[in-house]
Design an enzyme around this catalytic site. Structure first.
Site, short mmCIF file in Angstrom:
data_model
loop_
_atom_site.label_atom_id
_atom_site.label_comp_id
_atom_site.label_asym_id
_atom_site.label_seq_id
_atom_site.Cartn_x
_atom_site.Cartn_y
_atom_site.Cartn_z
N CYS A 1 25.63 26.47 7.58
CA CYS A 1 26.28 25.51 8.46
C CYS A 1 25.33 25.26 9.63
O CYS A 1 24.98 26.20 10.35
CB CYS A 1 27.60 26.12 8.96
SG CYS A 1 28.43 25.11 10.20
N GLU B 1 23.53 27.18 17.27
CA GLU B 1 24.04 28.19 16.34
C GLU B 1 24.02 27.69 14.90
O GLU B 1 24.17 26.50 14.65
CB GLU B 1 25.50 28.52 16.68
CG GLU B 1 25.69 29.00 18.09
CD GLU B 1 27.14 29.30 18.39
OE1 GLU B 1 27.45 29.50 19.56
OE2 GLU B 1 27.97 29.33 17.46
N CYS C 1 31.39 27.68 15.22
CA CYS C 1 30.26 27.28 16.04
C CYS C 1 30.64 26.96 17.48
O CYS C 1 31.72 26.48 17.75
CB CYS C 1 29.54 26.11 15.40
SG CYS C 1 28.27 26.73 14.31
N CYS D 1 37.70 22.76 21.02
CA CYS D 1 36.38 23.14 20.50
C CYS D 1 35.46 23.70 21.58
O CYS D 1 35.36 23.15 22.67
CB CYS D 1 35.73 21.92 19.86
SG CYS D 1 34.06 22.21 19.28
N CYS E 1 36.39 17.49 22.32
CA CYS E 1 37.68 17.81 21.71
C CYS E 1 38.26 19.04 22.42
O CYS E 1 37.53 20.00 22.71
CB CYS E 1 37.51 18.08 20.22
SG CYS E 1 36.76 16.69 19.36
N CYS F 1 27.91 18.89 22.75
CA CYS F 1 28.54 17.73 22.12
C CYS F 1 29.26 16.95 23.21
O CYS F 1 29.83 17.54 24.12
CB CYS F 1 29.55 18.19 21.06
SG CYS F 1 30.36 16.82 20.20
#
Ligand code: SAH
Ligand code: SF4
Length: 349
Positions: free
Chosen positions: A105, A92, A333, A119, A116, A112
């Site tokens: 961005c 994205e 995102c 997120c 976290c 990832c």
């Protein structure tokens, strides 16, 4: 044969490549300019000899992104792109309009692995790193699609840029090249969850970018409950790496602080935060946490956010509450991608 990712190459590397093909040096400059202008086909490079184009086609590919979904905010015109990559992965990007120009961005990884808790990008772990060319392509597509020049870039989309160090550095070198997009490093922010070894390596390059550090908590107990990376590098280790980074670059750093109701938004947290950041030349970005479907946390109400900000300011810190852009299109995102992966249908606006 694995083809070469030619759009990720520097002008110097292209010179080497073309030398091997018996081409003069000026061809490398021409080729570099074409690649960094966003062309997607060697046949568009009309000032290159046909035979050279043909031989490049055999050994190299030009990276690109294809738009899968595009959402436009009715509130502020923010555009969110869901791109499909050559291997079927999704990433994205978001295009935002500010008074001083357009900011994109970008994502730096597919997924990832930092995990976290708040997120959406890390929900399914890391699929793969993005190449520098795939990072550039996100900007090129948004610029072309809207007929605009992008003046600022934030590496704040999906992924941890310092976990994809080589490609992120290569991206910074290419995007700022005057013969290419020419976006000055001073107009670029790189956001990290606190990857200390990456910060130490980045320091050596002394780029005049803005380093943005996702701190989100004033102590290890709270931070470790939100961010796994804090168990590898705790706040003391992170802040001392930042002090060292600042000594070298003399750049002000930014701290991101996502406010989550009942977790990190108390007055005591603000006081502890101010104490910890003493002596670091910094700015604090307060972000009202964006609820993610898979989680149950909430953002604090407006008064609570303003009182947190007021407390930091009273203690001598610089703080702003980040303006929410694209609130109607899930502009944070990771959220759109995770919905598409689940097969949920999304209407284009
Ligand atoms: N991996 C890097 C950069 C991408 S995340 C990093 O973590 O810094 C960009 C920013 O969005 C980070 O500050 C991250 O903590 C924040 N973020 C992620 N999910 C969020 C959410 N649900 N609400 C508010 N901020 C969020
Ligand atoms: Fe990764 Fe950043 Fe999301 Fe953490 S906040 S999971 S580091 S993208």
């Amino acid at each position: 044969m694995v083809k070469t990712d030619i759009k990720s190459m520097t002008e110097q590397e292209l010179e080497e490549l073309l030398k091997g093909l018996g081409q003069p040096r000026f061809r490398a400059k021409q080729l570099f300019i074409w690649l960094q202008s966003g062309v997607t086909d060697f046949d568009e490079m009309t000032n290159l000899p046909l035979a050279l184009r043909e031989s490049l086609k055999e050994t190299c590919y030009i990276a690109n992104v294809g738009v899968e979904r595009k959402l436009v905010s009715e509130i502020d015109g923010t555009v969110k792109y869901l791109y499909k990559l050559f291997d079927g992965e999704y990433i994205e990007s978001v295009l935002m309009k500010y008074e001083h120009g357009y900011t994109v961005c970008i994502s730096t990884q597919v997924g990832c692995r930092m995990g976290c808790s708040f997120c959406a990008s890390g929900l399914n772990g890391l699929s793969r790193n993005l190449t520098a060319s795939e990072m550039l392509s996100q900007i090129m597509y948004a610029a072309k699609d809207n007929g605009i020049r992008v003046s600022n870039v934030v590496m704040m989309g999906m992924g941890e840029p310092l976990d994809n160090f080589e490609n992120s550095v290569r991206f910074l070198q290419l995007v700022s090249n005057e013969k290419g997009l020419g976006i000055g490093l001073r107009h670029i922010s790189l956001s990290t969850s606190g990857h200390v070894s990456g910060i130490n390596k980045l320091k050596e390059y002394n780029f005049p970018i803005t380093l943005s550090v996702s701190l989100h908590a004033p102590n290890d107990e709270i931070r470790s409950s939100m961010m796994k990376i804090n168990k590898k590098w705790n706040i003391d280790q992170l802040l001392s790496a930042i002090r060292e980074y600042q000594k070298v670059t003399t750049r002000r750093v930014s701290f991101e602080y996502a406010l989550i109701e009942g977790v990190n938004d108390s007055g005591a947290c603000a006081v502890e935060l101010a104490k910890r950041l003493k002596g670091i030349m910094c700015h604090i970005n307060l972000i009202p946490a964006n609820p993610v479907k898979e989680n149950s946390f909430k953002k604090p109400d407006k008064n609570k956010i303003l009182s947190f900000k007021g407390k930091l300011e009273a203690l001598g810190l610089n703080a702003t509450v980040r303006r929410t852009l694209g609130a109607d299109i899930d502009a944070s995102c990771g959220q759109l991608r995770s919905r598409v992966k689940e097969g949920e249908s999304i209407d284009n606006s």
